[in-house]
Scaffold this active site. Structure first.
Site, PDB file in Angstrom:
ATOM      1  N   SER A  97       0.745  -1.292  -0.073  1.00  0.00           N
ATOM      2  CA  SER A  97      -0.099   0.066   0.110  1.00  0.00           C
ATOM      3  C   SER A  97       0.805   1.345   0.065  1.00  0.00           C
ATOM      4  O   SER A  97       1.879   1.418   0.797  1.00  0.00           O
ATOM      5  CB  SER A  97      -0.803   0.069   1.274  1.00  0.00           C
ATOM      6  N   ASP A 125       3.341   8.266  10.794  1.00  0.00           N
ATOM      7  CA  ASP A 125       2.153   8.864  11.528  1.00  0.00           C
ATOM      8  C   ASP A 125       0.870   8.928  10.931  1.00  0.00           C
ATOM      9  O   ASP A 125      -0.118   9.585  11.005  1.00  0.00           O
ATOM     10  CB  ASP A 125       2.298  10.366  12.086  1.00  0.00           C
ATOM     11  N   HIS A 126       0.742   8.120   9.695  1.00  0.00           N
ATOM     12  CA  HIS A 126      -0.341   8.144   8.906  1.00  0.00           C
ATOM     13  C   HIS A 126      -1.542   7.672   9.678  1.00  0.00           C
ATOM     14  O   HIS A 126      -1.547   6.686  10.588  1.00  0.00           O
ATOM     15  CB  HIS A 126      -0.038   7.106   7.772  1.00  0.00           C
ATOM     16  N   LYS A 172       3.707  -3.466   7.181  1.00  0.00           N
ATOM     17  CA  LYS A 172       3.506  -4.003   5.843  1.00  0.00           C
ATOM     18  C   LYS A 172       5.118  -3.522   5.227  1.00  0.00           C
ATOM     19  O   LYS A 172       5.643  -4.155   4.278  1.00  0.00           O
ATOM     20  CB  LYS A 172       2.683  -2.988   4.853  1.00  0.00           C
TER      21      LYS A 172
END
Length: 333
Positions: free
Chosen positions: A213, A220-221, A235
């Site tokens: 992705s 900090d997404h 991931k």
């Protein structure tokens, strides 16, 4: 738990964006209200040679010649099979995984398809063929039978956050999410993918295509906060493990997935989440699936990692030259 790859949703305050995975459909519908700005057997080919018989053979020589024909036929069959690569799709029960598996089956002159799913229900959903294996990627021993003898592996597995019940979008506020016990991103997206990579390496697999992705450069997404799972972090760790494995790899970090026809758009590649800062950050699942399969054909796709999106249909020229597409990519990670 093995789901399809998490194409986790990214959204802007103004317009809801397509989810990164079909299992995030309801999530994206809720999240768009949040103040988030997310950056087989087949006919043998005709042989290129023939064996002329100059003299009329005796009955004994007829038997000998018959045996020779059988042996030659077996050699030709072996040669034909050797030109096809055996490809395992994990997460084959997911919406993108199903497309990859089906495309491989349709190209039986090029590939021998296999699928890996977690349950019998998922196996039946995609046809229940003998080439679909059941296993749990968190249990390394359970996936070995599916991986033995393959040439390439396409990884489309992912943890999936669940929305807590009771959220009413009409009342405002933010939905809350959780992961089932034993199915957190650390267990699925890290350990589960590591198990696949290790098993593939032990089996001598020639290439691994991993679908991930966009958004992984930002620790900090907001997506990392879903269920406190740090999904993009885990991931990214699996992607790094693959890049360091020594196995030829192709890492595809897809944008928001759309349930639209493929082959109609110009595809765009990028790196380091640059595409998240543009309006071209979505892509049909069918196009992602096609890129997975095309990556198995070209040396230009090996040892590459890239973000993938598409221009809106009707703008640009639909991508047909995948060798040229992969040649644009310079990033190894």
């Amino acid at each position: 738990m093995m789901g399809m790859c998490t194409r986790v949703p990214f959204v802007s305050p103004a317009t809801p964006r397509p989810s990164h995975c079909h299992k995030y459909g309801s999530i994206s519908q809720s999240l768009h209200q949040l103040p988030i700005s997310s950056s087989s057997l087949r006919a043998l080919p005709e042989t290129p040679f023939s064996i002329p018989f100059i003299t009329r053979p005796s009955s004994s020589s007829s038997l000998s010649l018959s045996r020779k024909r059988v042996r030659i036929g077996a050699v030709v069959a072996a040669m034909a099979d050797s030109t096809r690569s055996t490809v395992l799709v994990t997460g084959a029960g997911g919406r993108t995984g199903q497309i990859v598996y089906r495309k491989l089956k349709e190209r039986s002159d090029q590939h021998v398809a296999r699928g890996l799913v977690r349950t019998e229900e998922s196996k039946q959903k995609i046809g229940g063929a003998d080439d679909v294996f059941i296993g749990d990627i968190r249990d390394s021993g359970s996936i070995v039978p599916a991986i033995e003898g393959i040439d390439a592996l396409v990884i489309l597995t992912s943890a999936v956050p669940q929305m807590k019940p009771g959220f009413d979008p009409t009342k405002g506020g933010r939905p809350e999410f959780y992961f089932d016990d034993g199915a957190y991103p650390e267990q699925v997206d890290w350990i589960g993918q590591k198990n696949q990579i290790d098993a593939a390496k032990a089996a001598g697999v020639k290439q691994i295509v991993l679908v991930g992705s966009m958004g992984g450069t930002n620790a900090d997404h907001p997506l990392n906060k879903l269920g406190n799972g740090n999904i993009l972090i885990w991931k990214r760790k699996a992607e790094q493990y693959l890049a360091d494995s020594g196995i030829p790899y192709t890492i595809i970090r897809a944008g928001g997935l759309q349930d639209k026809d493929g082959g109609l758009r110009e595809l765009i590649v990028g790196k380091d989440d640059e595409l998240l800062q543009t309006d071209t950050r979505a892509i049909p699942r069918a196009d992602v699936a096609e890129v997975c399969i095309q990556a198995l054909k070209f040396e230009e796709a090996k040892f590459k990692a890239f973000d993938l999106a598409s221009k809106p249909e009707g703008t640009g020229t639909p991508t047909k030259d995948f060798k040229a597409l992969f040649s644009q990519i310079t990033a190894r990670f």
